[in-house]
Design an enzyme around this catalytic site. Sequence first.
Site, PDB file in Angstrom:
ATOM      1  N   LEU A  13    -107.986  37.201 -58.628  1.00 33.61           N
ATOM      2  CA  LEU A  13    -106.817  36.905 -59.468  1.00 33.61           C
ATOM      3  C   LEU A  13    -106.133  35.667 -58.930  1.00 33.61           C
ATOM      4  CD1 LEU A  13    -105.319  40.531 -59.691  1.00 33.61           C
ATOM      5  CD2 LEU A  13    -107.144  39.495 -61.066  1.00 33.61           C
ATOM      6  N   VAL A  17    -104.712  26.977 -54.660  1.00 33.71           N
ATOM      7  CA  VAL A  17    -105.045  26.448 -53.328  1.00 33.71           C
ATOM      8  C   VAL A  17    -105.901  27.456 -52.552  1.00 33.71           C
ATOM      9  CG1 VAL A  17    -104.046  25.768 -51.096  1.00 33.71           C
ATOM     10  CG2 VAL A  17    -102.997  24.967 -53.226  1.00 33.71           C
ATOM     11  N   ARG A  50    -104.773  28.757 -66.616  1.00 36.06           N
ATOM     12  CA  ARG A  50    -105.184  27.616 -67.448  1.00 36.06           C
ATOM     13  C   ARG A  50    -106.726  27.521 -67.462  1.00 36.06           C
ATOM     14  NH1 ARG A  50    -100.456  25.815 -64.854  1.00 36.06           N
ATOM     15  NH2 ARG A  50    -101.690  25.233 -63.042  1.00 36.06           N
ATOM     16  N   GLU A 132    -103.875  40.535 -44.430  1.00 33.38           N
ATOM     17  CA  GLU A 132    -103.800  39.650 -43.251  1.00 33.38           C
ATOM     18  C   GLU A 132    -103.334  38.240 -43.594  1.00 33.38           C
ATOM     19  OE1 GLU A 132    -103.261  38.547 -40.043  1.00 33.38           O
ATOM     20  OE2 GLU A 132    -104.562  40.243 -39.588  1.00 33.38           O
ATOM     21  N   ILE A 139    -104.292  33.215 -38.780  1.00 31.13           N
ATOM     22  CA  ILE A 139    -104.148  33.881 -37.470  1.00 31.13           C
ATOM     23  C   ILE A 139    -104.300  35.391 -37.625  1.00 31.13           C
ATOM     24  CG2 ILE A 139    -102.652  34.239 -35.465  1.00 31.13           C
ATOM     25  CD1 ILE A 139    -101.094  31.738 -36.334  1.00 31.13           C
ATOM     26  N   LYS A 208     -92.100  37.388 -44.272  1.00 31.87           N
ATOM     27  CA  LYS A 208     -93.073  37.624 -43.204  1.00 31.87           C
ATOM     28  C   LYS A 208     -92.441  38.427 -42.062  1.00 31.87           C
ATOM     29  CE  LYS A 208     -95.706  33.464 -44.335  1.00 31.87           C
ATOM     30  NZ  LYS A 208     -95.698  32.012 -44.228  1.00 31.87           N
TER      31      LYS A 208
HETATM   32  N1  LIG Z   1    -101.120  28.039 -49.695  1.00 33.98           N
HETATM   33  C1  LIG Z   1    -100.998  28.641 -48.505  1.00 33.98           C
HETATM   34  O1  LIG Z   1    -101.046  28.007 -47.454  1.00 33.98           O
HETATM   35  C2  LIG Z   1    -100.807  30.130 -48.437  1.00 33.98           C
HETATM   36  C3  LIG Z   1    -100.910  30.745 -47.182  1.00 33.98           C
HETATM   37  C4  LIG Z   1    -100.745  32.147 -47.076  1.00 33.98           C
HETATM   38  C5  LIG Z   1    -100.469  32.867 -48.210  1.00 33.98           C
HETATM   39  N2  LIG Z   1    -100.369  32.234 -49.411  1.00 33.98           N
HETATM   40  C6  LIG Z   1    -100.105  33.075 -50.582  1.00 33.98           C
HETATM   41  O2  LIG Z   1    -101.248  33.066 -51.402  1.00 33.98           O
HETATM   42  C7  LIG Z   1    -100.857  33.207 -52.754  1.00 33.98           C
HETATM   43  C8  LIG Z   1    -101.404  32.045 -53.558  1.00 33.98           C
HETATM   44  O3  LIG Z   1    -100.914  30.836 -53.008  1.00 33.98           O
HETATM   45  P1  LIG Z   1    -101.519  29.422 -53.432  1.00 33.98           P
HETATM   46  O4  LIG Z   1    -101.012  28.467 -52.418  1.00 33.98           O
HETATM   47  O5  LIG Z   1    -102.967  29.525 -53.672  1.00 33.98           O
HETATM   48  O6  LIG Z   1    -100.728  29.190 -54.804  1.00 33.98           O
HETATM   49  P2  LIG Z   1    -101.170  28.310 -56.047  1.00 33.98           P
HETATM   50  O7  LIG Z   1     -99.949  28.100 -56.861  1.00 33.98           O
HETATM   51  O8  LIG Z   1    -101.963  27.124 -55.608  1.00 33.98           O
HETATM   52  O9  LIG Z   1    -102.189  29.288 -56.817  1.00 33.98           O
HETATM   53  C9  LIG Z   1    -101.788  30.371 -57.611  1.00 33.98           C
HETATM   54  C10 LIG Z   1    -102.623  30.309 -58.876  1.00 33.98           C
HETATM   55  O10 LIG Z   1    -102.385  31.485 -59.651  1.00 33.98           O
HETATM   56  C11 LIG Z   1    -102.388  31.088 -61.007  1.00 33.98           C
HETATM   57  N3  LIG Z   1    -101.698  32.103 -61.799  1.00 33.98           N
HETATM   58  C12 LIG Z   1    -100.379  32.274 -61.990  1.00 33.98           C
HETATM   59  N4  LIG Z   1    -100.151  33.331 -62.791  1.00 33.98           N
HETATM   60  C13 LIG Z   1    -101.357  33.833 -63.114  1.00 33.98           C
HETATM   61  C14 LIG Z   1    -101.778  34.913 -63.920  1.00 33.98           C
HETATM   62  N5  LIG Z   1    -100.904  35.691 -64.551  1.00 33.98           N
HETATM   63  N6  LIG Z   1    -103.108  35.171 -64.005  1.00 33.98           N
HETATM   64  C15 LIG Z   1    -104.004  34.376 -63.374  1.00 33.98           C
HETATM   65  N7  LIG Z   1    -103.649  33.320 -62.612  1.00 33.98           N
HETATM   66  C16 LIG Z   1    -102.343  33.056 -62.492  1.00 33.98           C
HETATM   67  C17 LIG Z   1    -101.701  29.730 -61.015  1.00 33.98           C
HETATM   68  O11 LIG Z   1    -102.017  28.999 -62.197  1.00 33.98           O
HETATM   69  C18 LIG Z   1    -102.268  29.111 -59.747  1.00 33.98           C
HETATM   70  O12 LIG Z   1    -103.443  28.368 -60.003  1.00 33.98           O
HETATM   71  C19 LIG Z   1     -99.338  33.319 -52.747  1.00 33.98           C
HETATM   72  O13 LIG Z   1     -98.980  34.680 -52.663  1.00 33.98           O
HETATM   73  C20 LIG Z   1     -98.969  32.621 -51.453  1.00 33.98           C
HETATM   74  O14 LIG Z   1     -97.734  33.060 -50.950  1.00 33.98           O
HETATM   75  C21 LIG Z   1    -100.540  30.905 -49.552  1.00 33.98           C
HETATM   76  N1  LIG Z   2     -95.827  28.358 -47.670  1.00 29.81           N
HETATM   77  C1  LIG Z   2     -96.315  29.070 -46.567  1.00 29.81           C
HETATM   78  C2  LIG Z   2     -97.778  29.349 -46.727  1.00 29.81           C
HETATM   79  C3  LIG Z   2     -98.348  30.251 -45.665  1.00 29.81           C
HETATM   80  O1  LIG Z   2     -97.888  31.544 -45.817  1.00 29.81           O
HETATM   81  C4  LIG Z   2     -96.074  28.273 -45.297  1.00 29.81           C
HETATM   82  O2  LIG Z   2     -95.710  27.099 -45.390  1.00 29.81           O
HETATM   83  O3  LIG Z   2     -96.204  28.831 -44.211  1.00 29.81           O
HETATM   84 NA    NA Z   3    -102.691  36.205 -40.704  1.00 23.97          NA
END
Ligand SMILES: NC(=O)c1ccc[n+]([C@@H]2O[C@H](COP(=O)([O-])OP(=O)(O)OC[C@H]3O[C@@H](n4cnc5c(N)ncnc54)[C@H](O)[C@@H]3O)[C@@H](O)[C@H]2O)c1
Ligand SMILES: N[C@@H](CCO)C(=O)O
Ligand code: NA
Length: 441
Positions: A13, A17, A50, A132, A139, A208
Amino acid sequence: MKPERGPLRVALLGCGVVGSEVVRLLREQADDLAARVGTPLELAGVAVRRPERVRAGVDPALVTTDAQGLVTRDDVDIVVEVIGGIEPARTLMLEAMKTGKSVVTANKALLAEDGATLFAAAREYGADLYYEASVAGAIPLLRPLRESLVGDHVHRVLGIVNGTTNYILDQMDSNGAGFNEALEEAQALGYAEADPTADVEGFDAAAKAAILAQLAFHTPVTAADVHREGITEVSAADVAGAKGMDCVVKLLAICERVPSDGGAQDGRNGRGVSVRVYPAMIPRSHPLASVREAYNAVFVEAESAGSLMFYGAGAGGAPTASAVLGDLVAVARNVVGGTPGPVEVTYAKLPVLPMGETVTRYYIHLDVTDEAGVLAAVAAEFARHEVSIQAVRQVGLGEEAQLVVVTHRAPDAALSAVVEGLRGLDSVREVASVMRVEGEE
Ligand SMILES: NC(=O)c1ccc[n+]([C@@H]2O[C@H](COP(=O)([O-])OP(=O)(O)OC[C@H]3O[C@@H](n4cnc5c(N)ncnc54)[C@H](O)[C@@H]3O)[C@@H](O)[C@H]2O)c1
Ligand SMILES: N[C@@H](CCO)C(=O)O
Ligand code: NA
């Protein structure tokens, strides 16, 4: 002999990124993952918002906008949620667990706001819920707390858990970069949340901290329980002031047991726990001071284990996907073995104490009039609230006169009352900088 089972089918889902890196790792490491799990992991579908967007390495036939339909499909075994936010992520994960699927998520915002609902569903339906990636990216930190240290008595968890703010503060400290410029870079590097307010206002670190405190102290803690201050108020003057003290400013998450006032009835748990996030000065000699860019580092202090330090990439697509894959393999092994993983227990139910009762230290920088009696008036304000001064230094003369005061540890309520009092003194032209001090004394 056990019959060989078919592939385990994974629904993804979100393909942003983190999601796009999960797809890449599943594809590039397919053979190794199959060997480690005992059966192949196969992508059953990718829910996106999208569908018209071209995604390298993603089979267009797997892409759907019907996330709800995907998580309830009979041919899906495990759901990986990397959409983020509260809804529809919560409903989708609950639907998945109700239909017998285990879930892997990186969603700290949801876990910290309403983890209880998710954990109850996991328990009720016998599903795994692994997360995790939600704290400190790559980490390994939650599994150590959830499993390796579950036999110990954790006193304190302290660290840097937000990569974006660490990146910004590091840029401000090391090359004098402006706040906005550094934030834009962090966004371009894929570290920031979809709404970067979550990072810079401390909401992400607070979520966190709630997750860490809950695991460390076996006590229910939500984001609303966490005292939170972000870095938007940290000025170039604060960063310079820290430099002058041979310190550096870091956004810290601190979860600790608060010892009892001497009353034996509080036992080993103390009076309760303090869970807080704020920017603080730490000495440059402290190990956390050398955590640069978007790296994270967390200390865990436990009764028998002593002090442990966890360090590594706290944000970014590939590092976060590494943690997601680790969970995916663990969950898949549990499915293959027919034994679910650990469930959360929050039996301790310790109170989360108000910030005012937390004992901290302050650094206070004052612009003062340079005349007789100023120091006495300032010192009297500290004495009035029973706050003891560790060091005081005058910088400059006349119009330029400044006082830098560092306190000993005192209840936060008393320290903030001192600052209010100082603002009311005629001889104090401005309280130029106030910051908590951690990591020494
Ligand atoms: N980027 C990081 O470094 C990082 C690190 C740890 C945790 N996270 C967590 O991971 C999760 C995703 O982060 P990300 O950085 O990949 O965000 P992102 O915004 O790059 O990706 C999220 C994706 O979900 C899609 N989306 C939104 N609503 C949707 C729906 N209803 N159905 C399907 N797709 C949908 C968006 O279009 C987007 O492409 C978040 O919970 C974030 O807190 C991110
Ligand atoms: N936005 C978060 C992603 C990792 O959880 C950060 O900068 O640490
Ligand atoms: Na971790």
